[in-house]
Scaffold this motif. Structure first.
Motif, mmCIF file in Angstrom:
data_model
loop_
_atom_site.group_PDB
_atom_site.id
_atom_site.type_symbol
_atom_site.label_atom_id
_atom_site.label_comp_id
_atom_site.label_asym_id
_atom_site.label_seq_id
_atom_site.Cartn_x
_atom_site.Cartn_y
_atom_site.Cartn_z
ATOM 1 N N ARG A 1 -2.481 9.599 16.510
ATOM 2 C CA ARG A 1 -1.519 8.498 16.733
ATOM 3 C C ARG A 1 -1.262 8.297 18.226
ATOM 4 N N TYR B 1 1.517 6.800 3.108
ATOM 5 C CA TYR B 1 1.232 8.235 3.025
ATOM 6 C C TYR B 1 1.987 8.959 4.129
ATOM 7 N N LYS C 1 11.120 2.501 2.688
ATOM 8 C CA LYS C 1 11.392 3.928 2.472
ATOM 9 C C LYS C 1 12.768 4.048 1.848
ATOM 10 N N ARG D 1 14.564 -0.815 18.959
ATOM 11 C CA ARG D 1 14.448 -0.329 17.574
ATOM 12 C C ARG D 1 15.792 0.183 17.079
ATOM 13 N N ARG E 1 -1.520 9.607 11.478
ATOM 14 C CA ARG E 1 -2.419 8.462 11.611
ATOM 15 C C ARG E 1 -3.634 8.860 12.444
ATOM 16 N N ASP F 1 12.781 8.940 16.285
ATOM 17 C CA ASP F 1 12.038 9.864 17.133
ATOM 18 C C ASP F 1 12.517 9.632 18.555
ATOM 19 N N ARG G 1 8.143 16.206 17.158
ATOM 20 C CA ARG G 1 7.068 15.219 17.009
ATOM 21 C C ARG G 1 6.021 15.440 18.094
ATOM 22 N N GLU H 1 0.863 -1.191 0.000
ATOM 23 C CA GLU H 1 0.000 0.000 0.000
ATOM 24 C C GLU H 1 0.888 1.226 0.000
ATOM 25 N N ILE H 2 0.379 2.314 -0.518
ATOM 26 C CA ILE H 2 1.144 3.555 -0.428
ATOM 27 C C ILE H 2 1.328 3.901 1.033
ATOM 28 N N PHE I 1 -6.732 2.569 5.880
ATOM 29 C CA PHE I 1 -5.964 1.353 5.631
ATOM 30 C C PHE I 1 -6.359 0.180 6.531
ATOM 31 N N GLU J 1 15.926 5.129 8.139
ATOM 32 C CA GLU J 1 14.865 5.620 9.032
ATOM 33 C C GLU J 1 15.345 6.723 9.986
ATOM 34 N N ALA K 1 -6.659 3.123 1.097
ATOM 35 C CA ALA K 1 -5.302 3.386 0.602
ATOM 36 C C ALA K 1 -5.088 2.657 -0.719
ATOM 37 N N GLU L 1 5.749 8.748 0.977
ATOM 38 C CA GLU L 1 6.936 8.351 1.729
ATOM 39 C C GLU L 1 7.537 7.036 1.248
HETATM 40 N N1 LIG Z 1 -1.102 2.467 4.065
HETATM 41 C C1 LIG Z 1 -0.654 2.600 5.310
HETATM 42 N N2 LIG Z 1 -0.804 1.577 6.199
HETATM 43 C C2 LIG Z 1 -0.344 1.674 7.459
HETATM 44 N N3 LIG Z 1 0.284 2.756 7.936
HETATM 45 C C3 LIG Z 1 0.464 3.806 7.106
HETATM 46 C C4 LIG Z 1 -0.005 3.776 5.772
HETATM 47 N N4 LIG Z 1 0.311 4.965 5.195
HETATM 48 C C5 LIG Z 1 0.930 5.688 6.118
HETATM 49 N N5 LIG Z 1 1.038 5.013 7.278
HETATM 50 C C6 LIG Z 1 1.713 5.502 8.499
HETATM 51 O O1 LIG Z 1 2.892 4.759 8.673
HETATM 52 C C7 LIG Z 1 3.015 4.330 10.008
HETATM 53 C C8 LIG Z 1 3.630 2.958 10.040
HETATM 54 O O2 LIG Z 1 4.948 3.075 10.363
HETATM 55 P P1 LIG Z 1 5.391 2.834 11.845
HETATM 56 O O3 LIG Z 1 4.689 1.659 12.362
HETATM 57 O O4 LIG Z 1 6.842 2.802 11.892
HETATM 58 O O5 LIG Z 1 4.810 4.114 12.596
HETATM 59 P P2 LIG Z 1 5.596 5.313 13.218
HETATM 60 O O6 LIG Z 1 6.336 4.833 14.410
HETATM 61 O O7 LIG Z 1 4.603 6.396 13.414
HETATM 62 O O8 LIG Z 1 6.667 5.672 12.106
HETATM 63 P P3 LIG Z 1 6.684 6.737 10.963
HETATM 64 O O9 LIG Z 1 7.400 7.877 11.593
HETATM 65 O O10 LIG Z 1 7.462 6.029 9.885
HETATM 66 O O11 LIG Z 1 5.298 7.052 10.547
HETATM 67 C C9 LIG Z 1 1.608 4.297 10.549
HETATM 68 O O12 LIG Z 1 1.597 4.552 11.934
HETATM 69 C C10 LIG Z 1 0.893 5.357 9.760
HETATM 70 O O13 LIG Z 1 0.922 6.582 10.432
#
Ligand SMILES: Nc1ncnc2c1ncn2[C@@H]1O[C@H](COP(=O)(O)OP(=O)(O)OP(=O)(O)O)[C@@H](O)[C@H]1O
Length: 560
Positions: A270, A251, A423, A545, A255, A430, A532, A248-249, A340, A427, A375, A399
């Protein structure tokens, strides 16, 4: 129950750094709470909060109003208190001092009960409209009038959100399990599904393991999000997913978890904070677009720029922060929601259903339009096809891609290998700001170098992994100084130790193994990227991590 008993707990927690002792103190306290309805409140109070983060209510009380309330309760002038705060460097201590100096408590003085403290703080939070500041002031002054110096100190810290007892979610979970003789895994599970320690505590006490095992998702209570690990490339992702996957893309937005119950729509960020009011147009669109009467869906909210290209995720956060003139922002920063996942639909819990099925249901319940849609995806076994999709995503300004295992269930709060992200760059991390240094020369008077820490969920603590001083503009540093000053715990010369609250995203050239820090890792050339605000300290990247990324980096170096 007397508030004094809770104040006593805070004091004991402050006196030790030993997690085992802290857990025991919290556990003993939880055991001493006999009324189940109090148990719904107590876990939050122990964390130094009044409401869970996802509750919309906020106290809306700043330092000024608090000082005024104490001044009203003690007869000591506000200016005198402000001077005392300068001397002690701690508002709580100064309030305790003011309360100890006050002339005799009134004849009608009643000891503070926990119930009274909580109910009053609820009234403070719910006061709104004309005259609300005055009413808040009166409610608070009444509390402080009956508070002992020590109670006053902790009350102040709860009200301002500056409690420093070192109790994090992990510790509370362990203490809950210990207090009610239930399994830690079941407490964890119930918490991941409901994000509500109050509810979990009550179930643990009244229904034990059996009750906890039966806890289900509830529309209106946010579920901890499932997270992803990194994949080096499309091929690695496909192998990990068993040969076939949904791509999936990915984005670049924020979240959100959307809870719909008829006409009632609540949206969580989030961090599971309630952001509903800041995005009314999304709420309206969800009502029209989601066909299910009751549902929980997840998606990425993206700010749309010219030509439909996505804008950086900070734009969405600006929307979340805005409390007034929201209409203006709706035009300035239009938002598109890319769904998604679906976790619940019309009476059916979906998290134990395989991803492939969940996706089908999602497509069925969304009346797609340009603002809300599932998505963009591609289910394939073919690496070339996936590779092409990946490049297309990047060209469109996204992304990267997410890869999801078709037969996987939704694992709340888990960062496993069922979801992988792809990506083009290493990475970013945070991390939490643990300390800082006062600058020199042009930068004197501002904090300018920051000690960064990763989260250690096992210890509920933060471990240093490096210092960052580059990537900040002068304005950034002024902003950071303002934000961090109230979090200063100790100062030694130029160095300050900070309350771990603020999370920043940093880029770096490499992760190195290093004996310099207890973590065993150090970032090479870290550079500040963004604040953040959407993450709390416990959502920061973990030390595990960092270790994983180190291994990933070594794998990439080896070309494997
Ligand atoms: N299609 C998708 N499916 C799931 N997550 C997606 C999608 N598109 C964007 N995202 C984002 O990507 C994140 C998944 O990466 P990760 O689990 O590492 O979260 P994160 O810790 O918030 O990291 P990041 O800073 O990369 O968003 C999700 O929390 C969501 O915000």
């Amino acid at each position: 129950m007397l508030y004094k008993e809770l104040a006593e707990l805070y004091k004991r927690l402050e006196k030790t750094t030993l997690k085992t002792l802290k857990t025991k103190f919290v556990s003993d306290f939880l055991k001493s709470v006999t009324k189940p309805e109090l148990l719904e409140i107590v876990p939050y109070m122990i964390l130094g909060k009044v409401f869970p983060d996802w509750d919309e209510r906020e106290l809306g009380v700043g330092e000024k109003l608090l000082i005024k309330a104490v001044s009203m309760a003690t007869g000591i002038k506000s200016e005198e208190m402000e001077n005392s705060i300068k001397d002690t460097g701690d508002l709580g201590e100064s309030i305790a001092l003011a309360l100890s100096k006050r002339k005799q408590k009134s004849f009608f003085s009643q000891p503070l009960t926990l119930e009274r403290v909580y109910n009053t703080l609820v009234k403070v939070a719910e006061a709104s409209g004309a005259g609300s500041q005055d009413r808040k002031l009166k409610y608070l002054a009444n509390l402080f009038m009956d508070a002992s110096p020590e109670e006053g100190k902790y009350l102040a810290r709860t009200i301002l959100g500056t409690m420093r007892t070192g109790v994090a979610e992990g510790l509370l979970r362990d203490a809950l399990a210990d207090a009610f003789k239930v399994k830690v895994e079941l407490v964890e599970r119930a918490y991941m599904l409901t994000s509500d320690f109050g509810f979990v505590a009550k179930v643990a006490k009244l229904e034990g393991n059996e009750g906890l095992a039966k806890v289900e998702i509830q529309v209106g209570k946010p579920i901890r999000p499932m997270l992803a690990q990194m994949a080096a490339n499309v091929r690695e992702a496909l192998i990990e997913m068993g040969g076939e996957a949904e791509f999936e893309i990915k984005y670049d937005g924020a979240r959100v978890q959307v809870h719909k119950d008829g006409d009632n729509v609540v949206i969580y960020s989030r961090r599971l904070e309630n952001v509903t009011k800041s995005i009314p147009e999304v709420v309206e669109r969800v009502k029209k677009t989601l066909k299910a009467r009751k549902a929980i869906v997840e998606g990425e909210l993206v700010a749309v720029g010219e030509g439909g290209r996505p804008k950086p995720f900070q734009y969405v956060l600006r929307r979340f922060r805005r409390k007034y003139n929201i209409e203006e922002m709706i035009e300035k920063i239009p938002l598109e929601l890319n769904l998604f996942d679906v976790l619940y639909v019309d009476g059916k819990n979906m998290i134990d259903v395989q991803f492939m099925e969940r996706r089908k249901v999602l497509e069925k319940i969304v009346n797609s339009n340009e603002w809300i849609k599932p998505a963009e995806n591609l289910i394939t076994k073919n690496p070339e096809e996936a590779e092409e999709f990946y490049h297309k995503a990047l060209e469109l300004g996204h992304e990267g891609l997410m890869a999801k295992r078709l037969d996987s269930v939704y694992e709340p709060g888990n960062r496993g290998k069922k979801w992988l992200k792809l990506k083009p760059t290493m990475e970013n991390l945070d991390l939490v700001i643990l300390g800082a240094e006062w600058g020199e020369g042009r930068r004197s008077g501002v904090l300018s170098s920051f000690l960064l820490g990763a989260y250690d969920p096992v210890r509920g603590d933060f471990v240093p992994v490096g210092k960052v001083g580059s990537g900040f503009t002068d304005e950034d540093l002024i902003e950071f100084t303002k934000m961090l000053k109230p979090l200063i715990k100790k100062e030694h010369g130029k160095e300050v130790e900070l309350e771990p609250k603020v999370v920043i995203e940093v880029a770096y050239q490499e992760i190195q193994k290093s004996p310099k820090y207890e973590s065993g890792f150090a970032l090479r050339f870290p550079r500040y990227i963004s604040l953040r605000e959407d993450k709390g300290p416990e959502d920061a990247d973990t030390i595990q991590r960092v270790a994983e990324l180190y291994q990933f980096q070594e794998r990439m170096k080896g070309g494997k």
